[in-house]
Scaffold this active site. Structure first.
Site, PDB file in Angstrom:
ATOM      1  N   CYS A 153      -2.793  -2.330 -20.888  1.00  0.00           N
ATOM      2  CA  CYS A 153      -3.991  -2.224 -21.723  1.00  0.00           C
ATOM      3  C   CYS A 153      -4.627  -0.852 -21.546  1.00  0.00           C
ATOM      4  CB  CYS A 153      -4.991  -3.322 -21.346  1.00  0.00           C
ATOM      5  SG  CYS A 153      -6.345  -3.516 -22.543  1.00  0.00           S
ATOM      6  N   ASP A 189      -0.863 -19.254 -22.990  1.00  0.00           N
ATOM      7  CA  ASP A 189      -1.356 -17.942 -22.590  1.00  0.00           C
ATOM      8  C   ASP A 189      -2.039 -17.983 -21.228  1.00  0.00           C
ATOM      9  OD1 ASP A 189      -1.788 -15.225 -22.995  1.00  0.00           O
ATOM     10  OD2 ASP A 189      -3.726 -15.538 -23.957  1.00  0.00           O
TER      11      ASP A 189
END
Length: 377
Positions: A15, A278
């Site tokens: 990220c 997830d």
């Protein structure tokens, strides 16, 4: 066979931001291989090939991270071209979605997303001072202005988008301020997700932690503002309240955390590894790898692990609660530890009790207006 939903992490957990409460960064710290790098186009093609064989009538290919735009725009161009050229004897309808922090969205990205009908979720935690408190870039600076600029570009290119807001302690204290801010900016499609504390920790120990009391007050204040708008004919999409309407109508909610049992999900890491959720992209829940295994084989592994079966367990006192039909004990992630023999009560049980006791008569009123056709989307 139900519609097929694929959640793909083409940049793994990598990220370009450093959000202080990131649940996926915590998951990376709890598995043997932290990052799987960038997904190859061959792996993406294999996912498409096997999905076309396995799917029945409809397939959503959604991208998340980490930050999925780090895979690069060419990765997505290749995907769309491959799907378009792919032999599709079942006439499988393909939908695209992308959940992004907005940091890299520019004119080129926005034009592509609009041209190819991607549904885009943009992470925005409300007012600037709240957003910039936790959603920082790699240099430790706030990202609010970058996100707002990205949203304006999406609007310019007529991209369908919604806002995803993580409910932290700070968010919970400012529910109506955030609601009014979103309304002022015409952000009519809103999703709110409870902030998660790190795996294995006693909840509520961090400055950003969301306690049951704080979340209950947040739901109440958000509902008050939403109720007034809906009653006056101003439609605002709030995913949680919308799903409650579905439950009251006898329908299955589309949000899996409101069904009371885990659904069949497929989460793909960048190397092709597959997980059932997830929130559970962890070594012990790995179903296989799309390069080596079929969907059918990974289905068998899911059953062997008991992932869905374990989520069906409910405490007896929960089932006797007057609100169980609406609450259903919430998301499994908030009930841990969940085993073959036991499940905890949802951490936010008190939140839901506070909310339903406060709001149910008016919730029922809005539902009746829906059914009478007096509220239109």
């Amino acid at each position: 066979m139900p519609a097929l939903s694929l959640l793909i992490k083409p940049a793994s957990g990598n990220c370009n931001m450093r959000c202080r409460y990131c649940f996926y960064a915590d998951e990376l710290d709890n598995r043997e291989i932290r990052s799987y790098g960038k997904m190859s186009v061959d792996t993406m093609h294999t996912i498409v090939d096997k999905a076309m064989e396995y799917g029945d009538y409809e397939c959503t290919i959604a991208f998340q991270g980490g930050e999925p735009t780090l895979a690069g725009l060419d990765f997505y161009r290749d995907l769309v071209a491959y799907v378009t050229a792919h032999e599709n004897p079942k006439k499988l309808k393909i939908h695209y979605a992308l959940q992004t922090n907005g940091y890299l969205i520019n004119e080129e990205w926005a034009a592509f997303l609009g041209e190819n009908h991607f549904l885009v979720g943009v992470s925005l935690d409300g007012l600037k001072e709240i957003h910039d408190r936790y959603r920082l870039d790699a240099a430790g600076k706030g990202t609010y202005q970058r996100v707002i600029s990205a949203i304006r570009l999406l609007e310019k290119h007529q991209v369908e988008y919604n806002i995803l807001t993580v409910v932290t302690a700070a968010t919970a204290r400012n529910g109506q301020k955030i609601y009014n801010y979103f309304k002022k900016n015409h952000f009519g499609y809103q999703q709110y997700i409870e902030c998660l504390d790190p795996i294995g920790e006693e909840p509520g120990q961090h400055e950003y932690s969301l306690t049951p009391e704080k979340y209950g007050e947040f739901l109440k204040s958000m509902f008050d503002a939403w109720y007034l708008d809906m009653r006056s004919g101003t439609y605002v999409y709030n995913r949680y309240f919308e799903n409650l309407m579905m439950i009251m109508a006898g329908q299955q909610p589309e949000s899996c955390n409101m069904r009371g049992v885990c659904g069949k999900q497929w989460v793909f890491e960048a190397d092709g590894s597959v997980y059932p959720c997830d929130f559970y992209a962890l070594d012990q829940w790995r179903l296989g790898n799309i390069q080596e295994n079929s969907f059918e084989e990974m289905d068998e592994k899911r059953d062997e692990l008991g992932f869905i079966q374990w989520s069906m367990r409910q405490q007896e006192d929960c089932q006797k609660c007057r609100w169980f039909g609406l609450c259903r004990n919430g998301c499994r992630r908030n009930r841990e530890p969940v085993t073959a023999e036991n499940t905890n009560r949802n951490y936010f049980c008190k939140s839901y009790q506070m909310f339903f006791e406060y709001a149910y008569p008016r919730l029922r009123e809005i539902y009746q207006l829906y059914m009478a056709g007096r509220i239109r989307k």
